[in-house]
Design a protein around this motif. Sequence first.
Motif, PDB file in Angstrom:
ATOM      1  N   TYR A  76       0.838  -1.201   0.000  1.00  0.00           N
ATOM      2  CA  TYR A  76       0.000   0.000   0.000  1.00  0.00           C
ATOM      3  C   TYR A  76       0.873   1.251   0.000  1.00  0.00           C
ATOM      4  CZ  TYR A  76      -3.738  -3.258   1.196  1.00  0.00           C
ATOM      5  OH  TYR A  76      -4.629  -4.299   1.177  1.00  0.00           O
ATOM      6  N   ILE A  77       0.439   2.240  -0.773  1.00  0.00           N
ATOM      7  CA  ILE A  77       1.112   3.541  -0.847  1.00  0.00           C
ATOM      8  C   ILE A  77       0.136   4.571  -0.279  1.00  0.00           C
ATOM      9  CG2 ILE A  77       2.187   5.255  -2.356  1.00  0.00           C
ATOM     10  CD1 ILE A  77       2.416   2.924  -4.457  1.00  0.00           C
ATOM     11  N   TYR A  78       0.446   5.106   0.900  1.00  0.00           N
ATOM     12  CA  TYR A  78      -0.463   6.020   1.584  1.00  0.00           C
ATOM     13  C   TYR A  78      -0.076   7.482   1.382  1.00  0.00           C
ATOM     14  CZ  TYR A  78      -2.709   2.123   3.984  1.00  0.00           C
ATOM     15  OH  TYR A  78      -3.414   0.979   4.256  1.00  0.00           O
ATOM     16  N   ALA A  79      -1.085   8.353   1.523  1.00  0.00           N
ATOM     17  CA  ALA A  79      -0.869   9.789   1.325  1.00  0.00           C
ATOM     18  C   ALA A  79      -0.496  10.512   2.617  1.00  0.00           C
ATOM     19  CB  ALA A  79      -2.120  10.432   0.718  1.00  0.00           C
ATOM     20  N   SER A  80      -0.444   9.801   3.733  1.00  0.00           N
ATOM     21  CA  SER A  80       0.012  10.416   4.987  1.00  0.00           C
ATOM     22  C   SER A  80       0.444   9.327   5.957  1.00  0.00           C
ATOM     23  CB  SER A  80      -1.091  11.282   5.620  1.00  0.00           C
ATOM     24  OG  SER A  80      -2.057  10.477   6.261  1.00  0.00           O
ATOM     25  N   TYR A  81       1.269   9.709   6.922  1.00  0.00           N
ATOM     26  CA  TYR A  81       1.787   8.762   7.916  1.00  0.00           C
ATOM     27  C   TYR A  81       0.701   8.340   8.892  1.00  0.00           C
ATOM     28  CZ  TYR A  81       6.382   9.956   6.143  1.00  0.00           C
ATOM     29  OH  TYR A  81       7.475  10.134   5.313  1.00  0.00           O
ATOM     30  N   GLU A  82      -0.151   9.275   9.289  1.00  0.00           N
ATOM     31  CA  GLU A  82      -1.228   8.930  10.220  1.00  0.00           C
ATOM     32  C   GLU A  82      -2.255   8.018   9.557  1.00  0.00           C
ATOM     33  OE1 GLU A  82      -1.729   9.613  13.472  1.00  0.00           O
ATOM     34  OE2 GLU A  82       0.256  10.533  13.616  1.00  0.00           O
ATOM     35  N   MET A  83      -2.505   8.219   8.281  1.00  0.00           N
ATOM     36  CA  MET A  83      -3.422   7.355   7.536  1.00  0.00           C
ATOM     37  C   MET A  83      -2.871   5.931   7.457  1.00  0.00           C
ATOM     38  SD  MET A  83      -4.856   7.868   3.645  1.00  0.00           S
ATOM     39  CE  MET A  83      -5.183   9.605   3.911  1.00  0.00           C
ATOM     40  N   GLU A  84      -1.574   5.835   7.177  1.00  0.00           N
ATOM     41  CA  GLU A  84      -0.933   4.514   7.112  1.00  0.00           C
ATOM     42  C   GLU A  84      -1.027   3.799   8.453  1.00  0.00           C
ATOM     43  OE1 GLU A  84       1.961   1.490   7.787  1.00  0.00           O
ATOM     44  OE2 GLU A  84       2.098   3.471   8.729  1.00  0.00           O
ATOM     45  N   LYS A  85      -0.736   4.523   9.526  1.00  0.00           N
ATOM     46  CA  LYS A  85      -0.772   3.929  10.868  1.00  0.00           C
ATOM     47  C   LYS A  85      -2.183   3.456  11.221  1.00  0.00           C
ATOM     48  CE  LYS A  85       0.119   5.120  15.722  1.00  0.00           C
ATOM     49  NZ  LYS A  85       0.542   6.216  16.635  1.00  0.00           N
ATOM     50  N   TYR A  86      -3.167   4.291  10.933  1.00  0.00           N
ATOM     51  CA  TYR A  86      -4.565   3.954  11.241  1.00  0.00           C
ATOM     52  C   TYR A  86      -5.005   2.693  10.498  1.00  0.00           C
ATOM     53  CZ  TYR A  86      -9.679   4.269  10.951  1.00  0.00           C
ATOM     54  OH  TYR A  86     -11.024   3.986  10.982  1.00  0.00           O
ATOM     55  N   ASN A  87      -4.756   2.650   9.181  1.00  0.00           N
ATOM     56  CA  ASN A  87      -5.185   1.497   8.398  1.00  0.00           C
ATOM     57  C   ASN A  87      -4.401   0.236   8.749  1.00  0.00           C
ATOM     58  OD1 ASN A  87      -7.342   2.371   6.900  1.00  0.00           O
ATOM     59  ND2 ASN A  87      -6.425   1.897   4.926  1.00  0.00           N
ATOM     60  N   ARG A  88      -3.104   0.410   8.992  1.00  0.00           N
ATOM     61  CA  ARG A  88      -2.257  -0.753   9.333  1.00  0.00           C
ATOM     62  C   ARG A  88      -2.773  -1.436  10.600  1.00  0.00           C
ATOM     63  NH1 ARG A  88       2.126  -0.005  12.468  1.00  0.00           N
ATOM     64  NH2 ARG A  88       2.448   2.095  11.628  1.00  0.00           N
ATOM     65  N   LEU A  89      -3.129  -0.655  11.600  1.00  0.00           N
ATOM     66  CA  LEU A  89      -3.618  -1.223  12.852  1.00  0.00           C
ATOM     67  C   LEU A  89      -5.041  -1.771  12.700  1.00  0.00           C
ATOM     68  CD1 LEU A  89      -2.261   1.447  15.374  1.00  0.00           C
ATOM     69  CD2 LEU A  89      -1.291  -0.805  14.820  1.00  0.00           C
ATOM     70  N   LYS A  90      -5.876  -1.068  11.965  1.00  0.00           N
ATOM     71  CA  LYS A  90      -7.273  -1.491  11.819  1.00  0.00           C
ATOM     72  C   LYS A  90      -7.396  -2.776  11.008  1.00  0.00           C
ATOM     73  CE  LYS A  90     -11.818   0.081  10.252  1.00  0.00           C
ATOM     74  NZ  LYS A  90     -12.613   1.222   9.713  1.00  0.00           N
ATOM     75  N   TYR A  91      -6.576  -2.906   9.945  1.00  0.00           N
ATOM     76  CA  TYR A  91      -6.704  -4.056   9.045  1.00  0.00           C
ATOM     77  C   TYR A  91      -5.548  -5.043   9.167  1.00  0.00           C
ATOM     78  CZ  TYR A  91     -10.313  -1.148   6.936  1.00  0.00           C
ATOM     79  OH  TYR A  91     -11.444  -0.373   6.735  1.00  0.00           O
ATOM     80  N   SER A  92      -4.729  -4.881  10.213  1.00  0.00           N
ATOM     81  CA  SER A  92      -3.606  -5.803  10.486  1.00  0.00           C
ATOM     82  C   SER A  92      -2.688  -5.944   9.275  1.00  0.00           C
ATOM     83  CB  SER A  92      -4.146  -7.184  10.907  1.00  0.00           C
ATOM     84  OG  SER A  92      -4.941  -7.077  12.063  1.00  0.00           O
TER      85      SER A  92
END
Length: 353
Positions: A141-157
Amino acid sequence: MRGKYIYISNYRNTVREGGMSRNVAFYNHLKEKNFLIINAYHKIYLIRFINNFILLLKLFYVRDKKIIIHQSSIILLFPIFTWKIMRNIYKLYLEKISSKNKLYIEVNDLPIEQAKDLDLIINNNYVYFQDVIYSLKDTHYIYASYEMEKYNRLKYSQNKSNNQVIINGGNELKNNSISIKELNIKIDSSKINIIYAGSLNKGRQIEWLIDIFNNLESNLLLLGESGNWINSFKKSNNVSYLGEFSEDEAQIIASHCDLGIVPYDDNRFYYNLCYPTKNSFYICSGIPFLSTKLRESYQLLNSLNVAYFLDKDEFVDQINNLTKEKIYDKKKNVNQIMPIFSWNKILNKLVID
């Protein structure tokens, strides 16, 4: 399919808001890198359907490719996520592609979280869409922000090593392209001119912004799509809606202003996850900006001294205390870092291996 690298885009000819600016930037960058570019969008639905059906058949048989697909392209390829059987088919298909190739999904925003903050109706199709595409096995995945990456990474493992962040950039300022006079825009240089450039629809605190400027001496210039309602909204003479412009034209106008502004409510969840494109737009236009204390923006930019990060209730006092000289000190910092926030510089950090 020829070539080792493939990019499936959702490309439109015009840029009226930040998300499309990102699409165009990726499109141009990957085209220069000799990717095979396939546009999933066509304005004629029947042609789009036929083209995408053929594309899906071809993709099923490719192997050992590096494939980047913009997440909004997926909704064009697989339009129905509300039916469970279709979701299962889509997921199996995408994981099959990912197992034979290296699949990257470019995530420019989170549709459901964004819709909540903008007070929009939640589309159930997008709820299921996110659950499917963010939980694919062996996918990058290529994310547009660091907080977005962190949120999705934790939510979707998600696996952190499979993720990377490419923040939103801005175009390099084309000083010799068109003059502000040719755009029929008049800016009173004797006053402090503050510009908001971006979408002007509900949920972006534009009404609040107009209200506070009704009691200020500085000029507020509003520029972007979905802003016709402003003409009938109660406002003082120092508040102007300039209309819609191309991205290059908007940047020329911004470069003649003193300060950009980002009024987003920092109590809302999604605004703290995203990195607004207008941050880099203002910087690449050569102007500092005033913003609420949005978490992602603050973490990335506060130490660079190119923006004023304040609580909303501090905006009025800050604007009243501004002088051309104070803003100029910030502009000097902006000029030093402008190239770092250009799309060319930012996209050179993209790793596809």
